[in-house]
Each structure stands twice: as C-alpha cells, then as structure tokens.
Design an enzyme around this catalytic site. Structure first.
Site, PDB file in Angstrom:
ATOM      1  N   CYS A 136       0.834  -0.832   0.001  1.00 53.44           N
ATOM      2  CA  CYS A 136      -0.070  -0.154  -0.124  1.00 53.44           C
ATOM      3  C   CYS A 136       0.821   1.603  -0.180  1.00 53.44           C
ATOM      4  O   CYS A 136       1.457   1.229   0.980  1.00 53.44           O
ATOM      5  CB  CYS A 136      -0.784  -0.585   1.046  1.00 53.44           C
ATOM      6  SG  CYS A 136      -1.734   1.762   1.210  1.00 53.44           S
ATOM      7  N   GLU A 178      -4.522   0.801  -5.523  1.00 48.86           N
ATOM      8  CA  GLU A 178      -3.163  -0.641  -5.541  1.00 48.86           C
ATOM      9  C   GLU A 178      -3.354  -0.700  -7.046  1.00 48.86           C
ATOM     10  O   GLU A 178      -4.240  -0.249  -8.150  1.00 48.86           O
ATOM     11  CB  GLU A 178      -3.986  -2.524  -5.561  1.00 48.86           C
ATOM     12  CG  GLU A 178      -3.735  -2.257  -3.983  1.00 48.86           C
ATOM     13  CD  GLU A 178      -2.735  -2.804  -3.190  1.00 48.86           C
ATOM     14  OE1 GLU A 178      -1.386  -2.488  -3.942  1.00 48.86           O
ATOM     15  OE2 GLU A 178      -2.016  -2.697  -2.627  1.00 48.86           O
TER      16      GLU A 178
END
Length: 304
Positions: free
Chosen positions: A2, A104
């Site tokens: 992340c 993402e």
DNA sequence: CCAGACGTTGTT
DNA sequence: GTCTGG
DNA sequence: CCAGACGTTGTT
DNA sequence: GTCTGG
C-alpha cells in the site's frame, strides 16, 4: 502493498473511535501519499490519542533525517529483524493509520499502470495497523512518523497484483472493532490482528489514472473509470455483502509464512523515547496484558 | 505508490 | 542503536 | 576490529 | 537506471 490511500472526514472517524485526546486535524482526502502527514491513533499512558504523523518512518537513530530507503511499509515477516521496525516493536509503539480505502496498481501488458480503488464492503472506515517512532533532528525538531504493516495478499489483491511467482502483498487491515486489539492487546493478540482482511468483505474497481500523480486530489478520483468494461480480470468485480462464503476451493499451497516472533506489549511514551538511549530503569512500566477472553473473541477468519 | 528529475557556473 | 560484511 | 547499512515490491 | 518529492 500500500502506497496510496484515502481518508474520510475527521468527524466520521471520531464517532467510531472514542478518543481521549484529539490532536489531529484533517479533511477528507482521496490521494494520500507517502511523506505526507497522516492521521493515526496511538495509546499514550492509556489515553487513545488521534495525532498527525509523517507516513514513512524515520527511525530514532536517523536523527530526523528521512532514510533513502522506503519505510512506508513494514512487512510482517521482518518486524522483529529489521532495525527500523525492531525498536518500535520492542517498545510497543503500535499505531493505526485510519483510512476509508486505498489504491493498488495493476501493470498491464502494454506497460500501463491501471489503478484500482479498494475498499471494505462491511465498513466505511478501517485502520492500517502500523508502528511509529520518534526521531529528533540536530536542531531539536521532534518528528513522529509511522509505517503500516503488510501481509501476504488475499485473493482479491493477488489478482490485482498479477505477478506470477510470489504471493503479492497487501496492507494488513483492521475493522474498527479490532482497533484496540492492536493498540492495547498483549503481544500474541496484537500479532494475531495482523492478517489479510477477508476478500469477500472487500471490493475493488478501476479508477482513472489521474490518481497516479500524487498531486491530484478530489472525490472524483474514486469514481469508476469511464468506459469501463468487464476486464480480463474477471475477479475484480465488486464483491457484495452476504455473498456466498466461497470458503474452500483453496488453490495452491497455503502460504506457510514463518511465524513472526512476538511483539512487545505497548509501553508508555517515556519508555519509548528514553528507553532507546538508556538502560531500562526499574520504574519502566510495561502495560499488563488485558483479560485473555478478548483472544477468544478474536476468531480466526483466514482462508481468503 | 507514481511522477519527475537527473547539472553547473555565476547572475537580470 | 544494532547488525552485517569485510 | 571498523564501516556501513538500516526497506519494499515486483521484475510487461 | 535510480533517486527524490508528494
């Protein structure tokens, strides 16, 4: 893993958090990037406080100078061994970076970086379990900073990061009900909280590449990409609440990561800053473990 | 995480 | 500060 | 012993 | 290619 996420309004977090001290200030954000000041919760002397911290941990031994290497993510496998994480771990400097979703990227055949917005279907807000540290610059400036913990990806994130060989990574995620487990739980409890969130309670969809630039901002960043078609990534359709458990069907060997050593229980702020440079005095107070029943309450929910 | 820069001397 | 590499 | 690193992910 | 900045 992340490297970009979003925030809901401050009030929305405060309604669910029961903070004893509010020392943070932020608005809704749709493109939070590393090196920025982010809201986080930590427990100092038993008080839950909301604070702003730099995302990208600066170890105390770096004396306020941001490392050249990346310290935005702490892999669960290295919490006890890596110098940058080991200290905060031992001192129990756990925190939670509050969030409402994250991004993402999926690298396509043509080299394009397609961003996906990922969120929970059963909670509007959640938290990334993390570690924090305090570093003091030569001029005395005090910098508190943090890193979030990453774990092997669940099915959803594995498909977004469609790399062949390795498992792929994702941030560990805590539902609000489990925040205290990470912040105040015993070492084993905190350790148990670090798991991939179940894929069936998450959803992901394509968004505009405008989010690629960390300079853009705005609610439109989480709108579905225009002209979207069911992609080859058939698994990336939104997963709805109450969808079939999809339990079994475990393909491939279950990733048997080496068990991570235990984390230290949280300690007080003084211990956090002094303990690094000095011997622990007898007065150093270590928080006692909370009642063990909480451990039972935390049911394993693996298998995604 | 991605985007963007990546250099020097010497000064309008 | 602490560990690894030479 | 001292010097130097100290981190992550994905490799289309 | 690699590092810095956001």
């Amino acid at each position: 893993m992340c490297g970009r996420y979003i925030l809901a309004q401050q009030a929305k977090f405060e309604r669910e958090l029961r903070l004893g001290r509010i020392d943070w200030s932020f608005s809704a954000r749709y493109n939070v990037a590393p090196s920025q000041s982010v809201p986080a919760v930590r427990v100092i002397e038993g008080v839950h406080e909301g604070v702003m911290m730099r995302w990208g941990l600066i170890p105390f031994f770096a004396h306020g100078v941001p490392p050249r290497y990346s310290t935005i993510n702490a892999s669960i496998e290295r919490l006890q061994s890596a110098p940058a994480w080991r200290g905060p771990c031992k001192r129990g400097q756990r925190c939670i970076q509050v969030a409402a979703g994250f991004y993402e990227w999926h690298l396509e055949a043509n080299g394009r970086k397609q961003p996906y917005f990922v969120h929970l279907t059963d909670h509007e807000i959640f938290g990334f379990p993390g570690l924090w540290d305090r570093s003091i610059a030569a001029d005395g400036t005090v910098i508190d900073s943090c890193a979030l913990v990453t774990v092997p990806a669940n099915e959803l994130l594995r498909d977004i990061h469609n790399t062949g060989a390795h498992p792929g990574r994702m941030p560990a995620i805590l539902a609000p009900a489990d925040f205290d487990l990470w912040l105040e739980g015993s070492a084993p409890q905190a350790r148990a909280a670090l798991r991939a969130y179940p894929a069936r309670r998450m959803a992901a969809y394509r968004v505009s590449t405008r989010v690629n630039s960390p300079k853009t901002e705005g609610a439109e960043l989480i709108e579905p990409a225009r002209g979207d078609e069911p992609s080859a990534l058939h698994l990336l359709r939104p997963v709805t609440l109450g969808s079939p458990p999809a339990r079994c069907g475990r393909r491939g060997a279950p990733s048997t990561e080496p068990l991570v050593e235990q984390l230290a229980p949280p300690v007080h702020a003084e211990a956090a800053t002094d303990g690094a440079q000095h011997e622990r005095g007898a007065e150093t107070h270590v928080c006692p473990d909370p009642p063990a029943d909480r451990a039972e309450h935390y049911r394993a929910d693996e298998g995604e």
